[in-house]
Scaffold this motif. Sequence first.
Motif, PDB file in Angstrom:
ATOM      1  N   ALA A  59       0.860  -1.197   0.000  1.00  0.00           N
ATOM      2  CA  ALA A  59       0.000   0.000   0.000  1.00  0.00           C
ATOM      3  C   ALA A  59       0.891   1.240   0.000  1.00  0.00           C
ATOM      4  CB  ALA A  59      -0.933  -0.015   1.205  1.00  0.00           C
ATOM      5  N   PRO A  60       1.689   1.402  -1.059  1.00  0.00           N
ATOM      6  CA  PRO A  60       2.670   2.488  -1.057  1.00  0.00           C
ATOM      7  C   PRO A  60       2.053   3.886  -0.978  1.00  0.00           C
ATOM      8  CG  PRO A  60       2.565   1.448  -3.222  1.00  0.00           C
ATOM      9  CD  PRO A  60       1.753   0.609  -2.284  1.00  0.00           C
ATOM     10  N   GLU A  61       0.874   4.076  -1.542  1.00  0.00           N
ATOM     11  CA  GLU A  61       0.252   5.405  -1.487  1.00  0.00           C
ATOM     12  C   GLU A  61      -0.065   5.789  -0.045  1.00  0.00           C
ATOM     13  OE1 GLU A  61      -1.050   2.866  -3.345  1.00  0.00           O
ATOM     14  OE2 GLU A  61      -0.363   3.457  -5.340  1.00  0.00           O
ATOM     15  N   ALA A  62      -0.679   4.898   0.695  1.00  0.00           N
ATOM     16  CA  ALA A  62      -1.018   5.175   2.102  1.00  0.00           C
ATOM     17  C   ALA A  62       0.248   5.331   2.930  1.00  0.00           C
ATOM     18  CB  ALA A  62      -1.885   4.053   2.666  1.00  0.00           C
ATOM     19  N   ASN A  64       3.247   6.272   1.868  1.00  0.00           N
ATOM     20  CA  ASN A  64       3.909   7.525   1.499  1.00  0.00           C
ATOM     21  C   ASN A  64       3.186   8.734   2.080  1.00  0.00           C
ATOM     22  OD1 ASN A  64       5.903   6.158   0.132  1.00  0.00           O
ATOM     23  ND2 ASN A  64       4.949   6.405  -1.876  1.00  0.00           N
ATOM     24  N   ARG A  65       1.852   8.696   2.133  1.00  0.00           N
ATOM     25  CA  ARG A  65       1.100   9.799   2.750  1.00  0.00           C
ATOM     26  C   ARG A  65       1.456   9.923   4.225  1.00  0.00           C
ATOM     27  NH1 ARG A  65      -3.115   8.024  -0.486  1.00  0.00           N
ATOM     28  NH2 ARG A  65      -3.978   6.774   1.204  1.00  0.00           N
TER      29      ARG A  65
END
Length: 73
Positions: A59-62, A64-65
């Motif tokens: 879940a790279p987007e979460a 990174n956020r």
Amino acid sequence: MVTQPHIDASSLRTLQTPTLVVAGTRDMIRARHTRKIAESLPNARLVFLQGDHFVAAKAPEAFNRAVLSFLCE
């Protein structure tokens, strides 16, 4: 690592560096151990993300956020 934190809480209390502690909601590391680590660090932020131990890869987007939010505070 899975059943015991193996980290001395008193040693963690000496660290002054802001620290982001990230774990998955279905992590192999017990949530209470993750919480103990974060609570022992004087300048820690704890974030649980939906996922397992490999949440950064899955879940790279979460992930990174969460990291960006931590770095920009």
